[in-house]
Scaffold this motif. Sequence first.
Motif, short mmCIF file in Angstrom:
data_model
loop_
_atom_site.label_atom_id
_atom_site.label_comp_id
_atom_site.label_asym_id
_atom_site.label_seq_id
_atom_site.Cartn_x
_atom_site.Cartn_y
_atom_site.Cartn_z
N LEU A 286 -4.89 11.15 8.00
CA LEU A 286 -4.37 12.15 7.07
C LEU A 286 -5.37 13.30 6.93
N THR A 287 -4.88 14.40 6.39
CA THR A 287 -5.74 15.50 5.98
C THR A 287 -5.44 15.82 4.52
N ASN A 288 -6.48 15.81 3.71
CA ASN A 288 -6.36 16.08 2.28
C ASN A 288 -5.24 15.26 1.63
N PRO A 289 -5.38 13.94 1.59
CA PRO A 289 -4.35 13.11 0.97
C PRO A 289 -4.18 13.44 -0.50
N LEU A 290 -2.95 13.28 -0.99
CA LEU A 290 -2.68 13.51 -2.41
C LEU A 290 -2.88 12.24 -3.23
N GLY A 291 -2.87 11.08 -2.56
CA GLY A 291 -3.11 9.84 -3.28
C GLY A 291 -2.82 8.62 -2.44
N ALA B 7 -2.98 0.17 -8.93
CA ALA B 7 -4.11 1.10 -9.04
C ALA B 7 -3.87 2.27 -8.09
N TRP B 8 -3.82 3.48 -8.65
CA TRP B 8 -3.51 4.68 -7.87
C TRP B 8 -4.71 5.62 -7.86
N VAL B 9 -5.14 5.99 -6.66
CA VAL B 9 -6.27 6.89 -6.46
C VAL B 9 -5.73 8.29 -6.19
N GLU B 10 -6.14 9.25 -7.02
CA GLU B 10 -5.73 10.65 -6.86
C GLU B 10 -6.96 11.51 -6.63
N PRO B 11 -7.21 11.94 -5.39
CA PRO B 11 -8.39 12.76 -5.13
C PRO B 11 -8.39 14.06 -5.91
N GLY C 215 -9.77 17.85 -5.62
CA GLY C 215 -10.27 18.71 -4.56
C GLY C 215 -9.81 18.20 -3.20
N ASN C 216 -10.27 18.85 -2.16
CA ASN C 216 -9.88 18.49 -0.80
C ASN C 216 -10.86 17.48 -0.20
N TRP C 217 -10.33 16.39 0.28
CA TRP C 217 -11.16 15.37 0.92
C TRP C 217 -11.24 15.57 2.44
N GLY C 218 -10.52 16.55 2.95
CA GLY C 218 -10.61 16.85 4.37
C GLY C 218 -9.87 15.86 5.25
N ARG C 219 -10.32 15.77 6.50
CA ARG C 219 -9.68 14.88 7.47
C ARG C 219 -10.29 13.49 7.39
N GLY C 220 -9.45 12.50 7.57
CA GLY C 220 -9.92 11.12 7.53
C GLY C 220 -8.76 10.16 7.65
N ARG C 221 -8.92 8.99 7.06
CA ARG C 221 -7.86 7.98 7.17
C ARG C 221 -7.91 7.04 5.97
N VAL C 222 -6.74 6.59 5.57
CA VAL C 222 -6.64 5.46 4.65
C VAL C 222 -6.63 4.21 5.51
N GLU C 223 -7.53 3.31 5.23
CA GLU C 223 -7.62 2.09 6.02
C GLU C 223 -7.23 0.89 5.16
N LEU D 42 0.86 -1.18 0.00
CA LEU D 42 0.00 0.00 0.00
C LEU D 42 0.89 1.23 0.00
N SER D 43 0.69 2.12 -0.97
CA SER D 43 1.45 3.36 -1.05
C SER D 43 0.51 4.53 -0.74
N ILE D 44 1.01 5.48 0.06
CA ILE D 44 0.22 6.65 0.46
C ILE D 44 1.06 7.90 0.28
N GLN D 45 0.49 8.92 -0.35
CA GLN D 45 1.11 10.24 -0.42
C GLN D 45 0.26 11.19 0.41
N SER D 46 0.80 11.65 1.53
CA SER D 46 0.03 12.49 2.43
C SER D 46 -0.07 13.91 1.89
N GLY D 47 -0.95 14.70 2.52
CA GLY D 47 -1.11 16.08 2.11
C GLY D 47 0.12 16.93 2.40
N THR D 48 0.99 16.47 3.29
CA THR D 48 2.22 17.21 3.61
C THR D 48 3.39 16.81 2.72
N GLY D 49 3.16 15.83 1.85
CA GLY D 49 4.22 15.40 0.96
C GLY D 49 4.94 14.14 1.39
N GLU D 50 4.67 13.64 2.60
CA GLU D 50 5.31 12.40 3.06
C GLU D 50 4.75 11.21 2.29
N TRP D 51 5.65 10.29 1.95
CA TRP D 51 5.27 9.04 1.30
C TRP D 51 5.43 7.90 2.29
#
Length: 537
Positions: A339-344, A370-374, A376-384, A312-321
Amino acid sequence: MDLLPTETSRNAAPALSGGPRHALNQTCHPRARRGWRIVFTVLLGACTLIAAQAGHAFGFEDVAKQARTLAGSRFKPQDPNLPKELQGLTYDRYRNIRFKPERAYWRGAKLPFELMFFHEGSYYDRPVKINELAPQGVREIRYSPDMFDFGPNKIDPKQLRNLGFAGFRVHYPVNTTKYKDEVLVFLGASYFRAVGRDQIYGLSARALALDTALNSGEEFPRFTEFWIQRPAAGAKDLTIYALLDSSRATGAYRFILRPGTDTVVDVKAQLFLRENVTKLGMAPLTSMFFFGENQASAVADYRPEVHDSDGLSIQSGTGEWIWRPLINPKRLQVSSFALTNPLGFGLMQRDRSFTSYEDLDDHYEKRPSAWVEPKGNWGRGRVELVQIPTPDETNDNIVAYWVPDAPPRPKQPYSFEYRLSWQKDNDKRPSLAWVSQSRRGHGYRGKPDDSLLFAVDFEGPALKKLAADAKVEGNVSLDANGKILELVTQRNEVTGGWRVMMRMRRLDTEKPVEMRAYLRSGSTTLSETWSYLLPPE
């Protein structure tokens, strides 16, 4: 569904031109003429209304209106409609029912896209209504048993006349101009999957996940109707609308398919909940991990690895991978990444070497990521991430999705959009350095003990640019249930990357251990974060 006004106007036009309008030119009684004037005025008004309505093209808002109406009414589950001949078919027997290629929709028009359809049977025991959006209006694509070859199955076509399609697939030439490849499939509940150039089917996506991995049980919404836009002669994309329905949720979806080296599907959704749900999973992905480099097969197998995705790969809204290697646990494992506003985020197949799999039939090295790129802003939440034990490779046991902290309220519209890319050679990854492999084994050399050894390799442009004498260190941390016994960071002369070697001990074997590691040089971060869950014994 009723026909749109555009379809009505097409059927009504000949009657208007050849009926009353012709009668007005005849000599007749004044009362008759006055009557015809009244009729003509009414018909003229009807024509004006039809012409105005004909200018309305079917679109996303029409599906959203249906979803809103459904949400305001009680859920009416659709009953299975399979005859005995199609009930309980095995996987192989169901696959023997094949759509006849010469009956492909749009083939006669020589359009760039073609449609083929799936027959009901086995688990697919409810029909899905499929419509074409043509210039003349909405036209249902009707099922006929003549469209299918039933192979060795002993099935009487006369028993199938009241059935429908279970789903459909889209064909488009991505590997060669001489053949239209199968690039997208909608089949079962709200599942769909796609491939790009030199890819074969692997993981799947879904429209929505409700209460996944909860004791209350998961709900699987399903698409009940599709509207597919007839493409232009030179079209490179295809628009598909879909209506979602389930016990607690309805929704309108728009999919814009763009096949290519990386096949892209742009998704727009508007949801309506009939009642509250505990967990709303957006943009869910479903995959399979049986065993891999970090977890050997429990039984002898000639193949080194078997999986559709390895992390599982995650790109956070702050740029951390963040990279979380997948596992096949002995019991259910659920991990969350706030996360807040994930980039993908995505379930990725990073290992692309045939020698990692040695499977001439399934070719796991060609399975897409398969890469999901939101959008707009998805706000606060979590990748589970949900990881489920599986005894073999026939079960999808990996699920990943986004859970918003503020779920929608019942009956209120909830809209979101994202881009879903099916990738292989252009897998999304950080620009600096990434994890190329995670290996696990016994930590001892000689006398056995209870230690474990992890070898984590990092590769990427940031590491290749380093001077030969650069000081690189692995920053490693474990939670309270783990203890680091030995830590070494060394250059990998073969790959041009760096390897972190960590020997550790788990303190309580009945509890998991969360581990993190990344490369740095002084205060500069050089790589993504390796985030590993060591499950209990």
